[in-house]
Design a protein around this motif. Structure first.
Motif, mmCIF file in Angstrom:
data_model
loop_
_atom_site.group_PDB
_atom_site.id
_atom_site.type_symbol
_atom_site.label_atom_id
_atom_site.label_comp_id
_atom_site.label_asym_id
_atom_site.label_seq_id
_atom_site.Cartn_x
_atom_site.Cartn_y
_atom_site.Cartn_z
ATOM 1 N N GLY A 151 0.783 -1.229 0.000
ATOM 2 C CA GLY A 151 0.000 0.000 0.000
ATOM 3 C C GLY A 151 0.811 1.274 0.000
ATOM 4 N N ASP A 152 2.126 1.173 -0.079
ATOM 5 C CA ASP A 152 2.988 2.339 0.026
ATOM 6 C C ASP A 152 3.515 2.822 -1.320
ATOM 7 N N CYS A 153 3.436 1.993 -2.325
ATOM 8 C CA CYS A 153 4.039 2.289 -3.620
ATOM 9 C C CYS A 153 2.956 2.646 -4.634
ATOM 10 N N GLU A 154 3.145 3.759 -5.331
ATOM 11 C CA GLU A 154 2.161 4.208 -6.322
ATOM 12 C C GLU A 154 2.503 3.762 -7.736
ATOM 13 N N LEU A 155 3.780 3.534 -7.990
ATOM 14 C CA LEU A 155 4.245 3.185 -9.327
ATOM 15 C C LEU A 155 5.317 2.117 -9.217
ATOM 16 N N VAL A 156 5.170 1.077 -10.023
ATOM 17 C CA VAL A 156 6.207 0.056 -10.149
ATOM 18 C C VAL A 156 6.656 0.068 -11.595
ATOM 19 N N VAL A 157 7.946 0.266 -11.803
ATOM 20 C CA VAL A 157 8.514 0.226 -13.138
ATOM 21 C C VAL A 157 9.455 -0.959 -13.197
ATOM 22 N N THR A 158 9.156 -1.890 -14.110
ATOM 23 C CA THR A 158 10.048 -3.019 -14.308
ATOM 24 C C THR A 158 10.924 -2.731 -15.511
ATOM 25 N N THR A 159 12.089 -3.350 -15.521
ATOM 26 C CA THR A 159 12.974 -3.261 -16.666
ATOM 27 C C THR A 159 13.521 -4.647 -16.948
ATOM 28 N N GLY A 160 13.368 -5.066 -18.187
ATOM 29 C CA GLY A 160 13.873 -6.367 -18.604
ATOM 30 C C GLY A 160 12.793 -7.424 -18.729
ATOM 31 N N GLY A 161 13.106 -8.430 -19.526
ATOM 32 C CA GLY A 161 12.223 -9.575 -19.678
ATOM 33 C C GLY A 161 11.003 -9.338 -20.539
ATOM 34 N N THR A 162 11.061 -8.332 -21.425
ATOM 35 C CA THR A 162 9.880 -8.003 -22.232
ATOM 36 C C THR A 162 10.026 -8.389 -23.700
ATOM 37 N N GLY A 163 11.129 -8.994 -24.059
ATOM 38 C CA GLY A 163 11.392 -9.292 -25.468
ATOM 39 C C GLY A 163 10.828 -10.628 -25.922
ATOM 40 N N LEU A 164 11.439 -11.167 -26.948
ATOM 41 C CA LEU A 164 10.953 -12.394 -27.578
ATOM 42 C C LEU A 164 11.694 -13.651 -27.139
ATOM 43 N N ALA A 165 12.719 -13.497 -26.329
ATOM 44 C CA ALA A 165 13.495 -14.663 -25.900
ATOM 45 C C ALA A 165 12.649 -15.582 -25.017
ATOM 46 N N LYS A 166 13.026 -16.827 -24.994
ATOM 47 C CA LYS A 166 12.282 -17.833 -24.236
ATOM 48 C C LYS A 166 12.138 -17.463 -22.757
ATOM 49 N N ALA A 178 8.554 3.089 -33.029
ATOM 50 C CA ALA A 178 9.213 2.212 -33.985
ATOM 51 C C ALA A 178 9.727 2.941 -35.222
ATOM 52 N N THR A 179 9.151 4.077 -35.563
ATOM 53 C CA THR A 179 9.671 4.819 -36.712
ATOM 54 C C THR A 179 11.061 5.369 -36.413
ATOM 55 N N ARG A 180 11.324 5.657 -35.162
ATOM 56 C CA ARG A 180 12.643 6.163 -34.747
ATOM 57 C C ARG A 180 13.569 5.017 -34.348
ATOM 58 N N PHE A 181 12.989 3.993 -33.719
ATOM 59 C CA PHE A 181 13.769 2.849 -33.251
ATOM 60 C C PHE A 181 12.987 1.579 -33.579
ATOM 61 N N PRO A 182 13.255 0.980 -34.737
ATOM 62 C CA PRO A 182 12.449 -0.152 -35.212
ATOM 63 C C PRO A 182 12.317 -1.312 -34.230
ATOM 64 N N ARG A 183 13.294 -1.526 -33.365
ATOM 65 C CA ARG A 183 13.218 -2.654 -32.426
ATOM 66 C C ARG A 183 12.167 -2.471 -31.338
ATOM 67 N N ALA A 184 11.597 -1.277 -31.233
ATOM 68 C CA ALA A 184 10.558 -1.037 -30.228
ATOM 69 C C ALA A 184 9.380 -1.985 -30.402
ATOM 70 N N VAL A 185 9.115 -2.411 -31.619
ATOM 71 C CA VAL A 185 7.977 -3.317 -31.843
ATOM 72 C C VAL A 185 8.222 -4.700 -31.255
ATOM 73 N N LEU A 186 9.460 -5.011 -30.907
ATOM 74 C CA LEU A 186 9.769 -6.315 -30.327
ATOM 75 C C LEU A 186 9.433 -6.401 -28.843
ATOM 76 N N SER A 187 9.182 -5.280 -28.205
ATOM 77 C CA SER A 187 8.852 -5.284 -26.780
ATOM 78 C C SER A 187 7.420 -5.756 -26.571
ATOM 79 N N ARG A 188 7.268 -6.705 -25.658
ATOM 80 C CA ARG A 188 5.943 -7.227 -25.326
ATOM 81 C C ARG A 188 5.461 -6.688 -23.991
#
Length: 164
Positions: free
Chosen positions: A60-75, A102-112
């Motif tokens: 109940g103390d945290c308003e925002l959680v930002v994760t980084t990593g694990g969003t791509g296409l790898a197993k 993606a128009t500026r950075f085409p790999r952005a579409v790979l993020s899930r």
């Protein structure tokens, strides 16, 4: 505003790589006057990610959680699935806007990555690269405070953002 940074990375969890993307999120948050309530690193394991998300959201103390990593296409990229398991509702606009880069950075579409709500906490998945984090935070910057204000009940209506 208080946030938690969760880094999802086997190599960072093992201590064989520095947490540059997590550091980028923390620096961004502090520059905006936010409090980094905690930083957590977990391996690319669903149960570990779910546990970290629940811990961050359910105290109940945290308003925002930002994760980084694990969003791509790898197993082993399972952050979106773990996030989906804990949220009550998705907030797709955040990640839709990020993928529109993606128009500026085409790999952005790979993020899930996904974004969603658990209780009064907004969770947003960002890629594991510093560049992907930078681009994602640029999308979050103009709207994240308003979103968290709505979730916390500080704001009762959507209205305009920052007086515009």
């Amino acid at each position: 505003m208080k946030l938690t940074v969760i880094t999802v990375s086997d190599s960072v969890a093992r201590g064989t790589r520095a947490d540059a993307s997590g550091d980028s999120i923390a620096v961004w948050a502090i520059a905006r006057g936010y409090t980094v309530a905690s930083r957590v690193t977990v391996a690319d394991e669903s149960v570990d990610i779910v546990r970290a998300l629940l811990d961050a959201c359910d105290d109940g103390d945290c308003e925002l959680v930002v994760t980084t990593g694990g969003t791509g296409l790898a197993k082993r990229d399972v952050t979106p699935e773990a996030t989906r398991a804990v949220i009550a509702a998705e907030a797709p606009g955040f990640v839709d806007q990020m993928r529109d880069n993606a128009t500026r950075f085409p790999r952005a579409v790979l993020s899930r990555g996904i974004a969603g709500v658990r209780g009064r906490t907004l969770i947003v998945n960002l890629p594991g690269s510093v560049g992907g984090v930078r681009d994602g935070l640029a999308v979050l910057a103009p709207i994240v405070e308003h979103a968290c204000d709505i979730l916390s009940g500080r704001v009762k209506e959507h209205g305009s953002v920052h007086g515009t």
